[in-house]
Write an enzyme that holds these catalytic residues in place. Structure first.
Site, PDB file in Angstrom:
ATOM      1  N   TRP A   1     -37.427  16.362 -20.690  1.00 26.44           N
ATOM      2  CA  TRP A   1     -36.023  17.112 -21.405  1.00 26.44           C
ATOM      3  C   TRP A   1     -35.122  16.554 -20.972  1.00 26.44           C
ATOM      4  CZ3 TRP A   1     -34.580  21.688 -22.690  1.00 26.44           C
ATOM      5  CH2 TRP A   1     -33.214  22.553 -21.929  1.00 26.44           C
ATOM      6  N   LEU A   2     -33.665  16.691 -22.237  1.00 25.29           N
ATOM      7  CA  LEU A   2     -32.784  16.085 -22.318  1.00 25.29           C
ATOM      8  C   LEU A   2     -31.415  16.657 -22.239  1.00 25.29           C
ATOM      9  CD1 LEU A   2     -31.605  13.112 -24.481  1.00 25.29           C
ATOM     10  CD2 LEU A   2     -30.738  15.263 -24.731  1.00 25.29           C
ATOM     11  N   ASN A   3     -31.006  16.872 -22.081  1.00 29.21           N
ATOM     12  CA  ASN A   3     -29.613  17.817 -22.015  1.00 29.21           C
ATOM     13  C   ASN A   3     -27.953  17.127 -22.452  1.00 29.21           C
ATOM     14  OD1 ASN A   3     -29.362  18.487 -19.290  1.00 29.21           O
ATOM     15  ND2 ASN A   3     -27.634  19.319 -19.687  1.00 29.21           N
ATOM     16  N   ASP A   4     -27.162  16.741 -22.459  1.00 32.17           N
ATOM     17  CA  ASP A   4     -25.513  16.849 -22.136  1.00 32.17           C
ATOM     18  C   ASP A   4     -25.880  14.618 -22.454  1.00 32.17           C
ATOM     19  OD1 ASP A   4     -25.264  19.229 -21.568  1.00 32.17           O
ATOM     20  OD2 ASP A   4     -24.257  18.397 -20.053  1.00 32.17           O
TER      21      ASP A   4
ATOM     22  N   TRP B   1     -24.763  15.426 -12.282  1.00 26.57           N
ATOM     23  CA  TRP B   1     -24.640  16.660 -13.573  1.00 26.57           C
ATOM     24  C   TRP B   1     -23.404  15.245 -14.439  1.00 26.57           C
ATOM     25  CZ3 TRP B   1     -24.182  22.180 -12.836  1.00 26.57           C
ATOM     26  CH2 TRP B   1     -25.692  23.312 -12.403  1.00 26.57           C
ATOM     27  N   SER B   2     -23.171  16.161 -15.307  1.00 25.53           N
ATOM     28  CA  SER B   2     -22.275  15.126 -16.775  1.00 25.53           C
ATOM     29  C   SER B   2     -20.903  14.429 -15.841  1.00 25.53           C
ATOM     30  CB  SER B   2     -22.450  15.637 -17.507  1.00 25.53           C
ATOM     31  OG  SER B   2     -23.308  16.878 -18.089  1.00 25.53           O
TER      32      SER B   2
ATOM     33  N   ARG C   1     -16.847  20.703 -12.051  1.00 26.67           N
ATOM     34  CA  ARG C   1     -18.024  19.569 -13.175  1.00 26.67           C
ATOM     35  C   ARG C   1     -17.372  18.568 -14.262  1.00 26.67           C
ATOM     36  NH1 ARG C   1     -20.329  25.106 -13.227  1.00 26.67           N
ATOM     37  NH2 ARG C   1     -21.515  25.518 -15.527  1.00 26.67           N
TER      38      ARG C   1
ATOM     39  N   GLU D   1     -16.095  23.533 -19.660  1.00 21.24           N
ATOM     40  CA  GLU D   1     -17.792  22.424 -19.121  1.00 21.24           C
ATOM     41  C   GLU D   1     -17.630  21.237 -20.209  1.00 21.24           C
ATOM     42  OE1 GLU D   1     -21.361  24.021 -20.149  1.00 21.24           O
ATOM     43  OE2 GLU D   1     -22.308  24.451 -18.150  1.00 21.24           O
TER      44      GLU D   1
HETATM   45  N1  DQQ Z   1     -24.514  20.239 -18.270  1.00 27.35           N
HETATM   46  C1  DQQ Z   1     -24.771  19.260 -17.370  1.00 27.35           C
HETATM   47  C2  DQQ Z   1     -23.244  19.665 -16.467  1.00 27.35           C
HETATM   48  C3  DQQ Z   1     -22.191  20.520 -17.729  1.00 27.35           C
HETATM   49  C4  DQQ Z   1     -23.434  21.227 -19.102  1.00 27.35           C
HETATM   50  C5  DQQ Z   1     -25.665  20.078 -16.133  1.00 27.35           C
HETATM   51  C6  DQQ Z   1     -23.283  20.995 -20.047  1.00 27.35           C
HETATM   52  O1  DQQ Z   1     -22.746  18.788 -15.916  1.00 27.35           O
HETATM   53  O2  DQQ Z   1     -21.681  21.084 -17.316  1.00 27.35           O
HETATM   54  O3  DQQ Z   1     -26.988  19.391 -16.930  1.00 27.35           O
HETATM   55  O4  DQQ Z   1     -24.793  21.475 -20.162  1.00 27.35           O
END
Ligand code: DQQ
Length: 552
Positions: A29-32, A92-93, A157, A214
């Protein structure tokens, strides 16, 4: 670098939908995107990562890759992972800041134990002489920020890159939501030493919108040219961009305002409001979220990446073994009017171009299409320009309510639509049953004309359980005086479309079942009731980039 081959004949569709020149880890998995930076000859990209499964998890860590061209990447060991009470439940980000002595530091969001309170954590490289910045340490004085009293612990955040004001003090923004009013806001913090941070009495910006802000980004853009400027630069020849990410059920929207910022008064006068409606300016009108920009000091440009969210199902993620990709790195600058950002894939992407075909001027009668042959249509870069016949200066006015009422961004040519839809059909199957249309329509609007740019995914996949969007926006050009141009980068299951030299961008995430590998086709088309002329067309096959393929 290997050319795209015939191996797809042997592989299941899920593997074939894997992209060839978009950034992603080997698996899971990948997100930000987090903390992109340039350091000692290397570009670094960190990312929200679950190394254990292709799903978001309660213990997200920071993946880390390095590159010398932002096209080919080497995956390193994760840079940040839960290790202390203040980030035991996830890292987190966050963002990187290069200090005046050249040392990079990171501010990120820790989810503490036991209750997952969001706090801001400082991390520093263990060894600044390592250009790969493989190891990061979290100094003792962490966490460096806690949510203020008027902010819930779960709405605090995503620190931005910090900048220095005229007084030499550091500033940083944290995304938040007010406890009582529930309005989204950008909380401003100050520091002399990057360790002690104090919150400013009022946010740098907030809005009526009752939604969490965010992944903020805040940076200057030059009013005098395309070159990027370092994040602390502030003078009469720059304006500032503030970007807010609004989460949605699938993906979200990255909206921005441009304005004037003074570090003396801590006022940011935005030229428009953040409304989380279709009135907002967006980086991308498709699948693109939680983006992060950085100043590339090697080439004096500002570059942005966004997370391209999957639109297939969780079961599909597990079958593929991966989920989540990054957009191409995009150079960003403000257009001559100072009112909107322009974006274009970084020039290094062009090094992947290989086999090249062109076409001369060509007229497209209503209902006609033309296949672009001679390139790998599933892995391609296409540039096409259209010329319209002369449009009257004062067209008959179309009632603007009617314009609003219509399903403007749909790919139909019903009443009010003068020209189009015309454009490109990408990832098309032999029998045309699968196709994604990236199209333009010219409509009468007020006393002039408006151009709509859309990406219609309704026929993009014969697979079940895939969300299909019809993305669209108004393309900010006057078709009486400007030609309509489109560049599409097609990468198996992503189509990034840049209209009018990068004034508007739409990213489509699609999952063809038939239009895969060598079977995929690419067309120029015109489904409008009137003819249009394609004035030029160039297309290239794209090579595979080496993306994190070293990792297991
Ligand atoms: N993803 C992170 C958060 C952010 C959110 C958590 C946005 O820090 O607000 O993986 O996709």
């Amino acid at each position: 670098m290997a050319e795209h081959g015939n191996v797809q004949d042997l592989l299941p569709n899920e593997v074939l939908n894997r992209t060839s020149f978009h950034f992603q880890p080997q698996r899971n998995w990948l997100n930000d995107p987090n903390a992109p930076m340039y350091y000692k000859g290397f570009y670094h990209l960190f990312y929200q990562y679950n190394p254990l499964a292709p799903e978001f998890s309660r213990k997200i860590i920071w993946g880390h890759s390095v590159s010398q061209d932002m096209v080919n990447w080497i995956q390193l060991q994760p840079a940040l992972f839960p290790s202390q009470s203040f980030d035991r439940n996830s890292c987190w980000s966050g963002s990187a800041t290069i200090l005046p002595d050249g040392k990079p530091v990171i501010l990120y969001t820790g989810l503490d134990e036991p209750d997952r309170h969001q706090v801001t954590v400082l991390a520093e490289p263990k060894d600044v002489s390592d250009p790969l910045l493989r190891e990061w340490v979290k100094p003792k004085h962490n966490p460096v920020m806690l949510p203020p009293d008027d902010v819930p612990y779960y709405c605090f955040r995503d620190p931005t890159t910090a900048w220095q004001g005229q007084d030499g003090r550091w500033r940083v923004l944290i995304g938040a939501k007010h406890k009582d009013t529930e309005r989204g806001m950008a909380i401003l913090y100050h520091s002399d030493d990057f360790i002690q941070w104090t919150s400013h009495p009022f946010p740098l910006l907030s809005s009526q919108v009752k939604e969490m802000w965010e992944c903020l980004d805040f940076f200057p853009v030059s009013l005098t040219g395309k070159e990027g400027v370092e994040t602390s630069v502030n003078n009469a020849s720059v304006k500032h961009v503030l970007k807010v990410s609004f989460e949605e059920k699938i993906g979200g929207k990255d909206c921005y305002v441009i304005g004037t910022y003074s570090s003396e008064t801590e006022q940011f006068s935005a030229d428009s409001e953040i409304t989380n409606t279709s009135a907002d300016l967006r980086y991308d009108y498709g699948m693109f979220y939680a983006s992060k920009a950085f100043f590339d000091s090697a080439k004096n440009r500002r570059i942005n990446w966004g997370w391209v969210v999957e639109t297939d199902s969780k079961e599909d993620h597990f079958q593929k073994g991966w989920a989540g990709l990054m957009s191409l790195p995009r150079e960003m600058w403000v257009d001559r009017s100072g009112k909107r950002l322009m974006q274009w894939p970084i020039e290094e992407i062009n090094h992947l171009r290989t086999r090249h075909v062109t076409s001369d001027r060509r007229h497209f009668e209503s209902g006609s299409r033309f296949e672009i042959l001679g390139i790998t249509a599933a892995q391609a870069d296409v540039e096409v320009t259209f010329d319209l016949p002369v449009l009257e200066d004062n067209p008959q006015t179309l009632n603007s309510d009617k314009v609003e009422d219509k399903l403007l961004f749909n790919r139909d040519n019903s009443d009010g639509c003068l020209y189009g839809p015309f454009g490109l059909l990408a990832l098309v199957s032999q029998d045309l049953s699968e196709q994604t249309a990236i199209f333009f329509k010219i409509i009468r609007c007020g006393n002039g004309y408006a151009v709509i740019m859309g990406s219609d995914e309704q026929k993009s996949s014969l697979r079940d359980n895939v969300h299909k969007f019809t993305h669209g926006t108004f393309l900010d050009i006057d078709p009486r005086h400007e030609m309509i141009s489109l560049r599409c980068l097609v990468d198996h299951s992503i189509i990034e479309s840049y209209g009018a030299g990068g004034r508007n961008v739409i990213t489509s995430r699609v999952y063809p079942k038939l239009a895969i590998g060598e079977a995929a086709k690419l067309y120029v088309f015109n489904d409008g009731t009137k003819g249009v002329t394609m004035s030029s067309m160039e297309a290239w096959s794209m090579r595979n980039a080496q993306i994190n393929s070293n990792a297991i």
